[in-house]
Design a protein around this motif. Sequence first.
Motif, mmCIF file in Angstrom:
data_model
loop_
_atom_site.group_PDB
_atom_site.id
_atom_site.type_symbol
_atom_site.label_atom_id
_atom_site.label_comp_id
_atom_site.label_asym_id
_atom_site.label_seq_id
_atom_site.Cartn_x
_atom_site.Cartn_y
_atom_site.Cartn_z
ATOM 1 N N TRP A 186 0.902 -1.291 -0.029
ATOM 2 C CA TRP A 186 0.049 -0.449 -0.094
ATOM 3 C C TRP A 186 0.830 1.350 -0.166
ATOM 4 O O TRP A 186 0.924 2.247 -1.011
ATOM 5 N N GLU A 187 1.847 1.214 0.472
ATOM 6 C CA GLU A 187 2.553 2.392 1.031
ATOM 7 C C GLU A 187 3.433 3.001 -0.631
ATOM 8 O O GLU A 187 3.667 3.896 -1.127
ATOM 9 N N VAL A 188 3.588 1.530 -1.349
ATOM 10 C CA VAL A 188 4.924 1.939 -2.336
ATOM 11 C C VAL A 188 3.334 2.683 -3.753
ATOM 12 O O VAL A 188 3.811 2.844 -3.892
ATOM 13 N N ALA A 189 2.121 1.820 -3.242
ATOM 14 C CA ALA A 189 1.246 2.075 -4.371
ATOM 15 C C ALA A 189 0.576 3.317 -3.897
ATOM 16 O O ALA A 189 0.602 4.274 -4.845
ATOM 17 N N GLN A 190 0.501 3.974 -2.712
ATOM 18 C CA GLN A 190 0.256 5.761 -2.206
ATOM 19 C C GLN A 190 1.470 6.652 -2.563
ATOM 20 O O GLN A 190 1.949 7.805 -2.171
ATOM 21 N N LEU B 268 10.240 -8.181 -3.136
ATOM 22 C CA LEU B 268 10.915 -6.963 -3.396
ATOM 23 C C LEU B 268 9.868 -6.966 -5.223
ATOM 24 O O LEU B 268 9.214 -6.013 -5.566
ATOM 25 N N GLU B 269 10.111 -8.246 -5.524
ATOM 26 C CA GLU B 269 9.277 -8.857 -6.953
ATOM 27 C C GLU B 269 7.708 -7.883 -6.787
ATOM 28 O O GLU B 269 6.764 -7.323 -7.769
ATOM 29 N N TYR B 270 7.137 -8.301 -5.938
ATOM 30 C CA TYR B 270 5.365 -8.243 -5.444
ATOM 31 C C TYR B 270 5.557 -6.194 -5.740
ATOM 32 O O TYR B 270 4.572 -5.226 -6.134
ATOM 33 N N LEU B 271 6.060 -6.076 -4.451
ATOM 34 C CA LEU B 271 5.799 -4.173 -4.291
ATOM 35 C C LEU B 271 6.533 -3.672 -5.996
ATOM 36 O O LEU B 271 5.667 -2.429 -6.285
ATOM 37 N N PHE B 272 7.793 -4.326 -7.178
ATOM 38 C CA PHE B 272 7.946 -3.596 -8.156
ATOM 39 C C PHE B 272 6.212 -3.529 -8.575
ATOM 40 O O PHE B 272 5.701 -2.879 -10.130
ATOM 41 N N VAL C 78 3.451 -3.981 -8.066
ATOM 42 C CA VAL C 78 3.041 -2.993 -7.731
ATOM 43 C C VAL C 78 2.654 -1.128 -8.354
ATOM 44 O O VAL C 78 2.186 -0.569 -8.616
ATOM 45 N N ALA C 79 4.359 -0.891 -8.388
ATOM 46 C CA ALA C 79 4.434 0.338 -8.416
ATOM 47 C C ALA C 79 3.821 0.191 -9.643
ATOM 48 O O ALA C 79 3.758 1.435 -11.117
ATOM 49 N N LEU C 80 4.123 -1.292 -10.909
ATOM 50 C CA LEU C 80 4.569 -0.389 -12.502
ATOM 51 C C LEU C 80 2.602 -1.373 -12.834
ATOM 52 O O LEU C 80 3.091 -0.966 -14.155
ATOM 53 N N SER C 81 1.618 -0.965 -11.992
ATOM 54 C CA SER C 81 0.361 -2.089 -12.465
ATOM 55 C C SER C 81 0.109 -0.896 -12.543
ATOM 56 O O SER C 81 -1.074 -0.872 -13.730
ATOM 57 N N ASP C 82 0.387 0.429 -12.987
ATOM 58 C CA ASP C 82 -0.373 1.849 -13.567
ATOM 59 C C ASP C 82 0.973 2.333 -14.327
ATOM 60 O O ASP C 82 0.811 3.014 -15.274
ATOM 61 N N ARG C 83 1.762 1.482 -14.980
ATOM 62 C CA ARG C 83 2.488 1.332 -15.753
ATOM 63 C C ARG C 83 3.800 3.386 -15.769
ATOM 64 O O ARG C 83 3.633 3.515 -17.123
ATOM 65 N N ASP C 84 3.668 3.515 -14.764
ATOM 66 C CA ASP C 84 4.326 4.628 -14.448
ATOM 67 C C ASP C 84 5.380 3.920 -12.864
ATOM 68 O O ASP C 84 4.850 3.878 -11.935
ATOM 69 N N PHE C 85 6.279 4.750 -13.287
ATOM 70 C CA PHE C 85 7.567 4.384 -12.213
ATOM 71 C C PHE C 85 7.855 5.342 -11.666
ATOM 72 O O PHE C 85 8.304 6.545 -12.610
ATOM 73 N N HIS C 86 7.635 6.529 -11.102
ATOM 74 C CA HIS C 86 7.706 7.600 -10.257
ATOM 75 C C HIS C 86 9.043 7.169 -8.954
ATOM 76 O O HIS C 86 8.822 6.525 -8.827
ATOM 77 N N GLU C 87 9.436 8.542 -9.261
ATOM 78 C CA GLU C 87 11.015 8.082 -7.740
ATOM 79 C C GLU C 87 10.033 7.842 -6.755
ATOM 80 O O GLU C 87 11.208 7.600 -5.990
ATOM 81 N N ASN C 88 9.346 8.408 -6.367
ATOM 82 C CA ASN C 88 8.844 8.143 -5.184
ATOM 83 C C ASN C 88 8.599 6.480 -4.975
ATOM 84 O O ASN C 88 9.187 6.550 -3.510
ATOM 85 N N GLU C 89 8.154 6.364 -5.517
ATOM 86 C CA GLU C 89 8.064 4.637 -5.492
ATOM 87 C C GLU C 89 8.720 4.171 -5.661
ATOM 88 O O GLU C 89 9.337 3.024 -4.717
ATOM 89 N N GLU C 90 10.419 4.209 -6.661
ATOM 90 C CA GLU C 90 11.003 3.848 -5.982
ATOM 91 C C GLU C 90 12.076 3.945 -5.363
ATOM 92 O O GLU C 90 12.795 3.187 -4.423
ATOM 93 N N ALA C 91 12.143 4.774 -4.659
ATOM 94 C CA ALA C 91 12.201 5.366 -3.408
ATOM 95 C C ALA C 91 12.129 4.609 -1.776
ATOM 96 O O ALA C 91 12.831 3.769 -1.427
ATOM 97 N N VAL C 92 10.439 3.806 -2.066
ATOM 98 C CA VAL C 92 10.387 3.544 -0.934
ATOM 99 C C VAL C 92 10.377 1.308 -0.927
ATOM 100 O O VAL C 92 10.581 1.167 -0.451
ATOM 101 N N ILE C 93 10.707 1.320 -1.747
ATOM 102 C CA ILE C 93 10.839 0.211 -2.531
ATOM 103 C C ILE C 93 12.687 0.156 -2.127
ATOM 104 O O ILE C 93 13.114 -0.746 -1.706
ATOM 105 N N ARG C 94 13.269 1.149 -2.492
ATOM 106 C CA ARG C 94 14.776 0.747 -2.164
ATOM 107 C C ARG C 94 14.448 0.827 -0.242
ATOM 108 O O ARG C 94 15.136 -0.330 -0.295
ATOM 109 N N LYS C 95 14.275 1.398 -0.089
ATOM 110 C CA LYS C 95 14.085 1.784 1.116
ATOM 111 C C LYS C 95 13.825 0.486 2.273
ATOM 112 O O LYS C 95 14.251 -0.271 2.634
ATOM 113 N N ILE C 96 12.713 -0.223 1.679
ATOM 114 C CA ILE C 96 11.930 -1.612 1.826
ATOM 115 C C ILE C 96 13.087 -2.970 1.539
ATOM 116 O O ILE C 96 13.440 -3.550 2.321
#
Length: 162
Positions: free
Chosen positions: A40-44, A109-113, A115-133
């Motif tokens: 959810w945090e990645v999605a938001q 980790l793959e699940y997090l990606f 979710v982030a890419l399910s809208d076909r856009d990869f925002h830098e904030n999503e990447e930062a959250v995934i990197r932290k996790i």
Amino acid sequence: MSGTFDQFRQKIVQSVWKEVPEASSLEVRDDRIALGVLLWEVAQADGLFVAEEEQRIKKILRDFGKITDHEMNVVLESIRQAAQEKIDLFQFTQELGHDLVLEKRKEILEYLFRVALSDRDFHENEEAVIRKISDLLRLDHKDFIDAKIRIKKEVGLEKEVF
């Protein structure tokens, strides 16, 4: 586990389970809720929460977390409330990953990606959250990059610059 996660469990999970009539016999599944909160945090993270992201979260919870359709609404409400509480990602990552083998942590980790890419856009904030996790799950930078490349290929975004 004590501290913040116990406070979350008492304040949110129990109240949600009590408010849902069919949930009285459900088992509280902390690790699945912890996984859901991370997703959810990645999605938001990009400031947008789209239907595709919620559908992907539900699929992951069904597949990885073995959450049944009967439990799904209760689990999602617990996740929503936990995300609103802004509980430290460290606590949720520890609850989820404390006894997982390396391959399962990589799978998360793959699940997090996904979710982030399910809208076909990869925002830098999503990447930062995934990197932290990823760091909190004790994964190497190589694991992070490999998962990112693999999931971008999977969703057809491999040609885009990242």
